[in-house]
Design an enzyme around this catalytic site. Structure first.
Site, PDB file in Angstrom:
ATOM      1  N   LYS A 239       0.820  -1.206   0.000  1.00 30.61           N
ATOM      2  CA  LYS A 239       0.000   0.000   0.000  1.00 30.61           C
ATOM      3  C   LYS A 239       0.857   1.260   0.000  1.00 30.61           C
ATOM      4  CE  LYS A 239      -3.977  -1.994   2.435  1.00 30.61           C
ATOM      5  NZ  LYS A 239      -4.847  -1.905   3.626  1.00 30.61           N
ATOM      6  N   ARG A 240       2.044   1.150   0.580  1.00 24.79           N
ATOM      7  CA  ARG A 240       2.925   2.328   0.667  1.00 24.79           C
ATOM      8  C   ARG A 240       3.642   2.602  -0.649  1.00 24.79           C
ATOM      9  NH1 ARG A 240       3.822  -0.663   5.142  1.00 24.79           N
ATOM     10  NH2 ARG A 240       5.738  -1.535   4.265  1.00 24.79           N
TER      11      ARG A 240
END
Length: 464
Positions: A239-240
């Site tokens: 997600k990062r």
């Protein structure tokens, strides 16, 4: 895999952020299994971690699954894990009463001080201290000292874990709330889950959960741990670092059918190297045992290509309807009668629905939104001469695409130019870009007056 109608699978996401494409893939694998066998897919929202959960994320998960098409007789829920708190607490109490769990007041630093290794698991210090409940005391499951726990996995065979190597793990925190491991086992048992299909990162939890099932008097489910999804650098999707939210892909203009089709191909392949299949055909062919255990590459280019194929397969009326949200958000007013004429042309050109606005904006703006690179590339000599000649040729032309093409070809032939070279300045003058919809059909729809006005304005800009 059994095809008994008693098969019950579950998808149990935690609402801690945008809905991950990896979660969507797991949900689809579960849904396909349920649909194929006449069984049931249970949607269970694991919302017990109040500090990380948000109703917004829960609603996002439910909306995303509905967008993918999950509904019908095989679909049950959503259920919320938090509603089962009493069952979880009762299970923890039962395990303690049976001697299968004990209280522990060890802090992490205490274990490290005793073992000399901060990475080593719990050392069983409180196993026989006879502690009762109290502040700072967690409840740990007493794993067997001997023997093995065999996890029957439809993809990975029979991974075997030495019980002696499994630490006594926490099943209830000091505040009384139970951990993921116990809550999962209790909920799976109470909901009659027969098959657990989830990401391979959970494989290390499987022997612990299986021991809990057995201690609580249940028969362990059949497991299937599907491969992780990786990016082009073969790193696990993050997600990062990566675009992983299903909502983002939807907002960009991916069709649900295309996304569903593509996600099913991440680790599994239908026969005969086919890639685009109707959902009912995928359901009929899918076998969880055939899923590859190697990491699955999330290839955005391939997803985009598949989406383009699905767009081209839409009836034009459906394509128009899918474009409406993007047209309504455009910074100009769209004449739907004109767009309906442009739609069949645009449908062959776009791979994402979000591309529709810059593809057709020329027809609705008072003047073209010129792309600087396109202008520089196309408006070189003899662009002004071509535009002047095209204006003359078009003033009395029958206004249809074939005649407009023929007349511009004649303009080019008089100058020793091929049509591609001749039409470039006309396209940029009228649409603002070097790439777009079929030119002559676009001119026909735009009309004689606006076409001639735009060519004259571009020529004036060149000669000023």
């Amino acid at each position: 895999m059994s095809t008994s109608s008693s098969i019950r699978v579950r998808f149990a996401p935690s609402p801690t952020g945008m809905f991950h494409v990896g979660g969507a893939r797991s949900a689809l694998f579960n849904w396909a299994m349920a649909a194929q066998s006449g069984g049931t897919l249970v949607l269970r929202i694991e919302d017990t971690d109040a500090s990380r959960n948000s109703p917004e994320w829960t609603e996002g998960i439910i909306r995303a699954l509905a967008w993918l098409g999950m509904d019908g007789g095989q679909y049950e829920g959503p259920y919320f894990q938090s509603a089962n708190a009493d069952k979880h607490a009762a299970a923890a109490a039962t395990l303690r009463e049976q001697g299968r769990a004990y209280y522990c007041d060890c802090a992490r630093e205490d274990v490290t001080a005793r073992t000399g290794d901060q990475h080593r698991g719990y050392d069983g210090h409180c196993r026989d201290r006879g502690l009762g409940p109290g502040p700072g005391r967690a409840l740990r499951f007493r794993t067997p000292d001997e023997g093995q726990t065999v996890v029957v996995d439809l993809l990975r065979g029979k991974p075997t874990f030495e019980n002696a190597a499994l630490e006594d793990f926490v099943i209830a925190r000091a505040d009384g709330s139970v951990t993921f491991l116990l809550a999962n086992a209790v909920d799976d048992m109470s909901q009659g889950i027969t098959h657990v299909v989830r990401g391979e990162e959970h494989l290390s939890n499987a022997p612990k959960q299986q021991l809990l099932w057995e201690a609580l008097g249940g028969a362990a489910p059949v497991w299937a741990h599907v491969p992780v999804i990786v990016n082009e650098k073969r790193q696990k999707l993050s997600k990062r670092r990566d675009k992983v939210a299903l909502e983002d892909y939807r907002a960009e203009g991916y069709l649900a059918e295309a996304m569903r089709n593509y996600l099913m191909l991440l680790g599994w392949a239908p026969s005969d190297d086919r890639e685009i299949l109707p959902w009912d055909v995928m359901v009929a062919e899918f076998r969880i045992e055939d899923v590859n255990t190697s990491p699955a590459f999330f290839d955005v280019k391939k997803l985009r290509a598949i989406n383009g194929d699905y767009i081209r397969m839409l009836p034009v009326e459906k394509f128009v309807a899918e474009c409406l949200p993007f047209l309504e958000a455009a910074p100009f007013e769209v004449d739907m009668a004109v767009f309906n004429e442009l739609a069949p042309l645009a449908q062959t050109r776009v791979a994402l629905l979000s591309e529709i606005v810059p593809m057709v904006d020329f027809a609705f703006l008072p003047e073209p939104d010129f792309d600087e690179q396109s202008w520089t590339k196309a408006m070189k000599e003899p662009a002004a001469d071509i535009l002047a000649a095209a204006e003359d040729a078009y003033r009395d032309a029958p206004w249809n695409a074939e005649e407009l093409k023929n007349r511009l070809e004649a303009v080019g032939a008089e100058r020793g130019l091929k049509l591609g070279k001749t039409q470039a300045p006309v396209r940029v003058a009228v649409t603002g870009r070097t790439v777009g919809l079929p030119l002559f059909e676009s001119l026909e729809i735009l009309g004689r007056e606006r076409t001639l006005e735009r060519m004259a304005a571009a020529r004036a800009k060149l000669t000023s």
